[in-house]
Design an enzyme around this catalytic site. Structure first.
Site, short mmCIF file in Angstrom:
data_model
loop_
_atom_site.label_atom_id
_atom_site.label_comp_id
_atom_site.label_asym_id
_atom_site.label_seq_id
_atom_site.Cartn_x
_atom_site.Cartn_y
_atom_site.Cartn_z
N ARG A 1 0.89 -1.18 0.00
CA ARG A 1 0.00 0.00 0.00
C ARG A 1 0.92 1.21 0.00
O ARG A 1 1.73 1.38 0.91
CB ARG A 1 -0.89 0.01 1.24
CG ARG A 1 -1.49 1.38 1.50
CD ARG A 1 -2.58 1.38 2.53
NE ARG A 1 -3.78 0.76 2.00
CZ ARG A 1 -4.99 0.92 2.50
NH1 ARG A 1 -5.18 1.69 3.56
NH2 ARG A 1 -6.02 0.32 1.95
N HIS B 1 -7.31 0.89 -6.38
CA HIS B 1 -7.53 0.04 -5.20
C HIS B 1 -8.21 -1.25 -5.68
O HIS B 1 -9.38 -1.49 -5.39
CB HIS B 1 -8.38 0.79 -4.17
CG HIS B 1 -8.32 0.23 -2.79
ND1 HIS B 1 -7.52 -0.84 -2.44
CD2 HIS B 1 -8.98 0.60 -1.64
CE1 HIS B 1 -7.69 -1.10 -1.15
NE2 HIS B 1 -8.56 -0.25 -0.65
N GLN C 1 -10.02 -3.86 -3.32
CA GLN C 1 -11.28 -3.32 -2.81
C GLN C 1 -12.43 -3.65 -3.77
O GLN C 1 -13.48 -4.15 -3.36
CB GLN C 1 -11.15 -1.79 -2.67
CG GLN C 1 -12.40 -1.11 -2.20
CD GLN C 1 -12.71 -1.42 -0.75
OE1 GLN C 1 -11.87 -1.27 0.11
NE2 GLN C 1 -13.92 -1.89 -0.48
N ASP D 1 -17.12 7.03 -1.15
CA ASP D 1 -15.79 6.95 -0.56
C ASP D 1 -15.56 8.28 0.15
O ASP D 1 -16.32 9.24 -0.05
CB ASP D 1 -14.76 6.72 -1.69
CG ASP D 1 -13.32 6.56 -1.20
OD1 ASP D 1 -13.09 6.44 0.02
OD2 ASP D 1 -12.41 6.55 -2.07
N CYS E 1 -16.32 1.90 0.87
CA CYS E 1 -15.10 1.10 1.08
C CYS E 1 -14.61 1.18 2.52
O CYS E 1 -13.91 0.29 2.98
CB CYS E 1 -14.01 1.54 0.11
SG CYS E 1 -13.70 3.33 0.16
N ARG F 1 -13.44 -8.32 1.69
CA ARG F 1 -12.03 -8.06 1.36
C ARG F 1 -11.20 -9.31 1.65
O ARG F 1 -10.32 -9.70 0.87
CB ARG F 1 -11.49 -6.88 2.18
CG ARG F 1 -12.06 -5.52 1.83
CD ARG F 1 -11.54 -5.04 0.48
NE ARG F 1 -10.09 -4.98 0.44
CZ ARG F 1 -9.34 -4.00 0.96
NH1 ARG F 1 -9.92 -2.96 1.53
NH2 ARG F 1 -8.02 -4.02 0.89
#
Ligand code: CP
Ligand code: NVA
Length: 299
Positions: A99, A126, A129, A217, A257, A285
Site C-alpha cells: 500500500r 484500489h 477493494q 468513498d 469502502c 475483502r
C-alpha cells in the site's frame, strides 16, 4: 496472473474465476494450506485497518506467514531503491502486498521482483477493494451484467478501479461528482475503448436515479489532507443521505469502502440503515484477497 496491480490488467474471465474462488473460500471459511510454508511481506506507506488485518488473517488462514513492514523501517526509495528492495525481498519471501502513494512505486516493485506483487492501494487504484465489492454486489443479487452502479463522490483510486472493472463487465457505471474531481482520464479512455458503459454526471440526484447500487468513498483520501476544507465544500451536495438514496431503486444497496467519515460523505442513517451492506463488504475483502493470493502463490 503474475501480479495483481490493476483490474485493467485482467479480463472478465479472470475476474469471474477469482470471484468464484473467493465465494468458495468464503463457504469453506477456515484453514487451508494452499500457501503452506510461504511468507508474504505486507508493506504499508499509509494507514490501514481493513487491508492490514484482512491480508494478515488471509495469509494465516492459507497456511503462510505474514510479515508486516512499515516504511519507517525500509524507507523505500530513500534508504534503498524500490528496485533493490524488490530484488532482495524476492530472495526471502514468496509474495508482496504493498500500500503506497505513487502507483509507480507498486509497478517498479513488481517489475524488479521475481515474486507476485499485490496492490493494496495506491493513489491511482484500489483493485482488491473492487474485487471484494463486486463479490458483495453479487451476493446481494446485483448482476454485474446489467446493474446500474452510481459512484457518488471523489473520482479517486476507488472510483478508478470501478472504471477499470467497467472495462471488463457490462454494468452501467455512473460517476456523480463535481467537475474537476472525475476519475483518471487515461483510465476512462481505456475502459471506454473496451466498451465500458460509463457516464460522468454532476447532478447527484440524476446520478442515483434508478440505481441498483450506490457507492461512496471519503471526500479526502489519504495524502490529500491539505485540501480537506475545499473538498468538504465542493462535495457537500454529494452526501449520501436518506433523501438521495430515496431516488434509487427500492432495493438499492449502499456500499462504502470505509473508513467512513460519518456526517460527511454518508449519514449515520444510511450507513446504519436497511440498504447498507458496508460490513458485508468489509468482510469480503478477506475472501477476495485470499482468492487473489491462492491464484498468485498457490501450489
Ligand atoms: N477500505 C480499505 O482499504 O480500508 P483500510 O484503509 O482500512 O485498509
Ligand atoms: N480513497 C480512499 C480509500 C481508502 C480505503 C483513500 O485513498 O484514502
Amino acid at each position: 496472473m503474475q501480479d495483481f496491480i490493476s483490474i485493467a490488467d485482467i479480463d472478465r474471465g479472470k475476474m469471474d474465476e477469482l470471484l468464484g474462488l473467493a465465494a468458495e473460500l468464503k463457504r469453506e471459511s477456515g484453514q487451508r494450506n494452499d500457501l503452506s510454508g510461504k511468507t508474504v511481506a505486507l508493506i504499508f506507506h499509509k494507514p490501514s485497518l481493513r487491508t492490514r488485518v484482512s491480508f494478515e488473517v488471509g495469509v494465516v488462514e492459507l497456511g503462510a506467514h505474514p510479515m508486516y513492514v512499515t516504511d519507517a523501517e525500509i524507507k523505500m526509495g530513500q534508504r534503498e531503491s524500490t528496485h533493490d528492495i524488490g530484488k532482495v525481498l524476492s530472495r526471502y519471501v514468496h509474495g508482496i502486498m504493498i500500500r503506497t502513494f505513487a502507483h509507480s512505486n507498486c509497478t517498479e516493485l513488481a517489475a524488479a521482483a521475481d515474486i507476485p506483487v499485490i496492490n493494496g492501494l495506491t493513489d491511482l487504484n484500489h483493485p482488491c477493494q473492487i474485487m471484494g465489492d463486486i463479490l458483495t454486489c453479487i451476493e446481494h443479487g446485483k448482476s454485474m451484467d446489467n446493474s446500474v452502479i452510481a459512484f457518488i463522490g471523489d473520482g479517486n483510486n476507488v472510483a478508478n478501479s470501478w472504471v477499470n472493472a467497467a472495462g471488463n463487465m457490462p454494468f452501467g457505471l455512473r460517476i456523480g461528482g463535481p467537475s474537476g474531481y472525475a476519475p483518471n482520464e487515461t483510465l476512462l479512455e481505456a475502459a471506454r475503448a473496451k466498451g465500458a458503459n460509463i457516464k460522468l454526471i454532476t447532478d447527484p440526484v440524476e446520478a442515483v436515479t434508478g440505481a441498483d447500487v450506490i457507492y461512496t468513498d471519503v471526500w479526502t483520501s489519504m495524502g490529500q489532507e491539505d485540501d480537506t476544507a475545499e473538498r468538504r465544500r465542493r462535495f457537500q451536495p454529494y452526501q449520501v443521505n436518506a433523501d438521495l438514496v430515496g431516488h434509487a431503486k427500492d432495493d438499492v444497496i449502499v456500499l462504502h469502502c470505509l473508513p467512513a467519515h460519518r456526517g460527511d460523505e454518508i449519514t449515520d442513517e444510511v450507513m446504519d440503515g436497511s440498504h447498507s451492506v458496508v460490513f458485508d463488504q468489509a468482510e469480503n475483502r478477506l475472501h477476495a484477497q485470499k482468492a487473489i493470493m491462492v491464484d498468485l502463490m498457490g501450489k
